[in-house]
Motif scaffolding. Structure first.
Motif, PDB file in Angstrom:
ATOM      1  N   ASP A   1       1.126  -1.362  -0.199  1.00 17.06           N
ATOM      2  CA  ASP A   1      -0.183  -0.157  -0.404  1.00 17.06           C
ATOM      3  C   ASP A   1       1.043   1.516  -0.075  1.00 17.06           C
ATOM      4  O   ASP A   1       2.328   1.280   0.154  1.00 17.06           O
ATOM      5  N   GLU A   2       0.142   2.191  -0.352  1.00 17.67           N
ATOM      6  CA  GLU A   2       0.644   3.502  -0.128  1.00 17.67           C
ATOM      7  C   GLU A   2       0.597   4.679   0.735  1.00 17.67           C
ATOM      8  O   GLU A   2      -1.201   4.513   1.338  1.00 17.67           O
ATOM      9  N   LEU A   3       1.375   5.216   1.355  1.00 17.08           N
ATOM     10  CA  LEU A   3       0.461   6.111   2.919  1.00 17.08           C
ATOM     11  C   LEU A   3       1.960   7.334   2.374  1.00 17.08           C
ATOM     12  O   LEU A   3       2.612   7.403   2.531  1.00 17.08           O
ATOM     13  N   LEU A   4       0.632   8.517   2.599  1.00 15.21           N
ATOM     14  CA  LEU A   4       1.525   9.860   2.844  1.00 15.21           C
ATOM     15  C   LEU A   4       1.103  10.655   3.737  1.00 15.21           C
ATOM     16  O   LEU A   4      -0.154  10.893   3.580  1.00 15.21           O
ATOM     17  N   VAL A   5       2.099  11.321   4.455  1.00 18.65           N
ATOM     18  CA  VAL A   5       2.219  12.608   5.336  1.00 18.65           C
ATOM     19  C   VAL A   5       2.755  13.169   5.448  1.00 18.65           C
ATOM     20  O   VAL A   5       3.653  13.588   5.074  1.00 18.65           O
ATOM     21  N   VAL A   6       1.766  14.370   4.955  1.00 21.41           N
ATOM     22  CA  VAL A   6       2.108  15.743   4.630  1.00 21.41           C
ATOM     23  C   VAL A   6       1.710  16.283   5.939  1.00 21.41           C
ATOM     24  O   VAL A   6       1.051  17.157   5.470  1.00 21.41           O
ATOM     25  N   SER A   7       2.932  18.186   5.930  1.00 22.86           N
ATOM     26  CA  SER A   7       2.270  19.227   6.873  1.00 22.86           C
ATOM     27  C   SER A   7       1.648  19.482   6.282  1.00 22.86           C
ATOM     28  O   SER A   7       2.141  20.529   4.521  1.00 22.86           O
ATOM     29  N   LEU A   8       0.638  20.594   6.285  1.00 20.38           N
ATOM     30  CA  LEU A   8      -0.232  21.771   5.464  1.00 20.38           C
ATOM     31  C   LEU A   8       0.361  23.001   6.246  1.00 20.38           C
ATOM     32  O   LEU A   8       0.244  23.736   6.941  1.00 20.38           O
ATOM     33  N   THR A   9       0.489  24.388   5.346  1.00 20.88           N
ATOM     34  CA  THR A   9       0.371  25.586   6.248  1.00 20.88           C
ATOM     35  C   THR A   9      -0.083  26.394   5.484  1.00 20.88           C
ATOM     36  O   THR A   9       0.176  27.690   6.771  1.00 20.88           O
ATOM     37  N   GLY A  10      -1.337  25.821   5.173  1.00 18.89           N
ATOM     38  CA  GLY A  10      -2.337  26.977   5.929  1.00 18.89           C
ATOM     39  C   GLY A  10      -2.518  27.641   4.261  1.00 18.89           C
ATOM     40  O   GLY A  10      -4.638  28.207   5.060  1.00 18.89           O
ATOM     41  N   GLU A  11      -2.632  27.742   3.377  1.00 19.37           N
ATOM     42  CA  GLU A  11      -2.757  28.273   1.902  1.00 19.37           C
ATOM     43  C   GLU A  11      -3.497  27.125   1.682  1.00 19.37           C
ATOM     44  O   GLU A  11      -3.338  25.748   1.316  1.00 19.37           O
ATOM     45  N   GLY A  12      -4.909  27.499   0.690  1.00 22.43           N
ATOM     46  CA  GLY A  12      -5.552  26.028   0.390  1.00 22.43           C
ATOM     47  C   GLY A  12      -6.387  26.420  -0.398  1.00 22.43           C
ATOM     48  O   GLY A  12      -6.829  27.785   0.091  1.00 22.43           O
ATOM     49  N   ALA A  13      -7.130  25.719  -1.288  1.00 22.47           N
ATOM     50  CA  ALA A  13      -8.238  26.301  -2.705  1.00 22.47           C
ATOM     51  C   ALA A  13      -9.185  24.800  -2.752  1.00 22.47           C
ATOM     52  O   ALA A  13      -8.614  23.839  -2.364  1.00 22.47           O
ATOM     53  N   TRP A  14     -10.275  25.022  -3.196  1.00 24.65           N
ATOM     54  CA  TRP A  14     -11.204  24.110  -2.839  1.00 24.65           C
ATOM     55  C   TRP A  14     -12.210  24.409  -3.747  1.00 24.65           C
ATOM     56  O   TRP A  14     -12.624  25.165  -3.636  1.00 24.65           O
ATOM     57  N   TYR A  15     -12.844  23.127  -4.500  1.00 25.71           N
ATOM     58  CA  TYR A  15     -14.336  23.612  -4.724  1.00 25.71           C
ATOM     59  C   TYR A  15     -15.418  22.236  -4.884  1.00 25.71           C
ATOM     60  O   TYR A  15     -14.626  21.484  -4.206  1.00 25.71           O
TER      61      TYR A  15
END
Length: 92
Positions: free
Chosen positions: A61-75
């Motif tokens: 399996d694959e697993l990804l864990v990354v820190s988010l900086t606070g900037e984001g966009a979504w729809y």
């Protein structure tokens, strides 16, 4: 507390997710609107979160864990999902 994105693919046919999902839900603050994507808040590092979740996936399996900086966009998210993102992706 930092905000992390967790993404995964469980590659074995008919593989089950409950153990992994239950471990992710043990974080006090979590968000889940996309199939294999979660956002959590934690004092752990990305590597510590990875090690915490690894026992609940297989070696293929694959697993990804990354820190988010606070900037984001979504729809396309409902008001509840958008509000959670706005409140929790703000840099601390």
């Amino acid at each position: 507390m930092k905000t992390y994105l967790i993404g995964y693919d469980l590659n074995k046919p008919h593989q089950d997710y409950p153990e992994l999902i239950n471990k992710i839900k043990q974080f006090k603050t979590w968000w889940h609107y996309l199939d294999s994507t979660w956002i959590v808040k934690s004092d752990l590092t990305a590597a510590q979160i990875r090690e915490y979740l690894k026992p609940h996936i297989d070696s293929n399996d694959e697993l990804l864990v990354v820190s988010l900086t606070g900037e984001g966009a979504w729809y396309g998210f409902n008001d509840k999902g958008s509000k959670w993102l706005k409140n929790n992706l703000t840099p601390s």
